[in-house]
Design an enzyme around this catalytic site. Structure first.
Site, PDB file in Angstrom:
ATOM      1  N   ASP A 229      93.844 -10.127 -70.688  1.00 32.01           N
ATOM      2  CA  ASP A 229      94.211 -10.446 -72.072  1.00 32.01           C
ATOM      3  C   ASP A 229      93.306 -11.458 -72.762  1.00 32.01           C
ATOM      4  O   ASP A 229      93.437 -11.679 -73.973  1.00 32.01           O
ATOM      5  CB  ASP A 229      95.669 -10.920 -72.129  1.00 32.01           C
TER       6      ASP A 229
ATOM      7  N   HIS B 209      89.623  -8.431 -63.272  1.00 31.21           N
ATOM      8  CA  HIS B 209      89.955  -7.035 -63.570  1.00 31.21           C
ATOM      9  C   HIS B 209      89.474  -6.591 -64.943  1.00 31.21           C
ATOM     10  O   HIS B 209      89.919  -5.563 -65.455  1.00 31.21           O
ATOM     11  CB  HIS B 209      91.465  -6.817 -63.435  1.00 31.21           C
TER      12      HIS B 209
ATOM     13  N   CYS C 261      82.344   3.759 -72.571  1.00 36.21           N
ATOM     14  CA  CYS C 261      82.207   5.217 -72.449  1.00 36.21           C
ATOM     15  C   CYS C 261      81.775   5.548 -71.027  1.00 36.21           C
ATOM     16  O   CYS C 261      80.771   5.032 -70.542  1.00 36.21           O
ATOM     17  CB  CYS C 261      81.184   5.761 -73.432  1.00 36.21           C
TER      18      CYS C 261
ATOM     19  N   CYS D 120      78.359  10.681 -77.241  1.00 37.87           N
ATOM     20  CA  CYS D 120      78.117  11.719 -76.229  1.00 37.87           C
ATOM     21  C   CYS D 120      79.343  12.583 -75.951  1.00 37.87           C
ATOM     22  O   CYS D 120      79.252  13.530 -75.168  1.00 37.87           O
ATOM     23  CB  CYS D 120      77.622  11.076 -74.930  1.00 37.87           C
TER      24      CYS D 120
ATOM     25  N   GLY E 282     101.353 -17.723 -61.006  1.00 35.58           N
ATOM     26  CA  GLY E 282     101.898 -16.562 -61.691  1.00 35.58           C
ATOM     27  C   GLY E 282     101.431 -15.223 -61.181  1.00 35.58           C
ATOM     28  O   GLY E 282     101.257 -14.295 -61.964  1.00 35.58           O
TER      29      GLY E 282
ATOM     30  N   SER F 169     102.120 -12.409 -57.773  1.00 36.65           N
ATOM     31  CA  SER F 169     102.729 -12.084 -56.487  1.00 36.65           C
ATOM     32  C   SER F 169     101.651 -11.736 -55.462  1.00 36.65           C
ATOM     33  O   SER F 169     101.950 -11.573 -54.285  1.00 36.65           O
ATOM     34  CB  SER F 169     103.687 -10.904 -56.645  1.00 36.65           C
TER      35      SER F 169
END
Ligand SMILES: [Zn+2]
Length: 300
Positions: A131, A146, A154, A208, A245, A247
């Site tokens: 985020d 991540h 693309c 493309c 925050g 797991s």
């Protein structure tokens, strides 16, 4: 843990009414004191954050306090790239979820970590979140393990552009589309009816014709090696690791907790609920994340 227990027993011995005093302290304040103690004993901290730090900004998370899925698991790389229906569903839901996700603002937990960085206490802030809220809060030394949802890639030609620009296209390509009632979901996703998905025209690259993908690591996809290497180097140069925050159910994040433990680094975990790394932790604080971080000295 032992340090905290010792302090409590000392306090109880010196003040007859200390038990009443202790019981009147809000849990977040007690958690803040424990975390502050821990921070005070380690100079350079490697911090790993997960979805639990952004729920206070209105972005839902995937897992419950036991680390189990609260909702259907996220789309996989294999399904997204191989199944046109999955690709259509992803972008239809993203078209609905993006406005709220992209306007979320950092909360006090993000600002607290920016404050620790300003006090030169962090070796690296590694986040599993996509985020960008750590950067929005002022953190500079961040690795987005991540990726980031605000960039679109693309898969055909490698072109990158902003997710905001794509939102305009999604709207103009679907001028009369009515998603119907929607529910907020993690990572800019939204729950909408299957009939709405079926009527949605998904986007393709203007250069493309290739498939477009948010520049995030999907389940079933590998984290780019350069990010892993950068994080490992920072961890090696740290005195301790703090998880906030998460797991840690996903291996890409868990591996850093394991590396810290293998290197003999103290590992503290602030999370509401159990984590995969609890057996490795030298300090576990199960408490409200924003309330706990807001009580730290560097953040007051
Ligand atoms: Zn392309």
């Amino acid at each position: 843990m032992a340090r905290d227990a010792h302090r409590r027993s000392t306090s109880a011995a010196s003040t007859p009414d200390s038990m009443d005093t202790m019981s009147s302290i809000a849990p977040a304040a007690s958690a803040s004191a424990r975390l502050q103690d821990w921070l005070d004993t380690h100079a350079r901290i490697f911090v790993l954050t997960g979805a639990g730090i952004s729920t206070g900004s209105g972005i839902p998370d995937y897992r419950d306090a036991n680390g189990a899925w609260k909702r259907p698991a996220p789309v996989t790389w294999q399904a997204f790239t191989a199944e046109p229906a999955v690709y259509r569903r992803y972008w239809a839901r993203s078209r609905v979820g993006w406005p709220a996700f992209s306007t979320a603002r950092p909360n006090i937990a993000h600002r607290a970590l920016a404050g620790l960085e300003a006090h030169d206490r962090l070796s690296l802030l590694l986040t599993q979140n996509v985020d960008g809220l750590h950067q929005a809060a002022g953190s500079r030394h961040v690795v987005d393990l991540h990726g980031r949802l605000d960039t679109v890639l693309c898969l055909g030609c490698g072109d990158r552009h902003s997710r905001n620009a794509l939102q305009t296209r999604l709207e103009s390509d679907n001028p009369d589309w009515q998603p119907g009632p929607a529910g907020a979901a993690p990572d800019g996703d939204a729950d909408i009816a299957a009939e709405a998905v079926a009527a949605f025209v998904p986007p393709h690259c203007l250069l493309c014709g290739g498939l477009l993908k948010p520049d995030v690591v999907f389940f079933g996809e590998n984290v780019p090696r350069v990010r892993v290497d950068a994080a490992q180097a920072a961890l090696t140069a740290s005195d301790a690791m703090l998880v906030i925050g998460s797991s840690l159910m996903v291996y890409s994040g868990f591996r850093f907790a394991r590396l810290a433990a293998e290197a003999g680094l103290p590992l503290a975990i602030l999370n509401h609920g159990t984590t995969r790394a609890d057996p490795l932790a030298t300090l576990k604080i199960d408490a409200d994340i924003a309330g706990t971080l807001a009580g730290l000295d560097a953040c007051g």
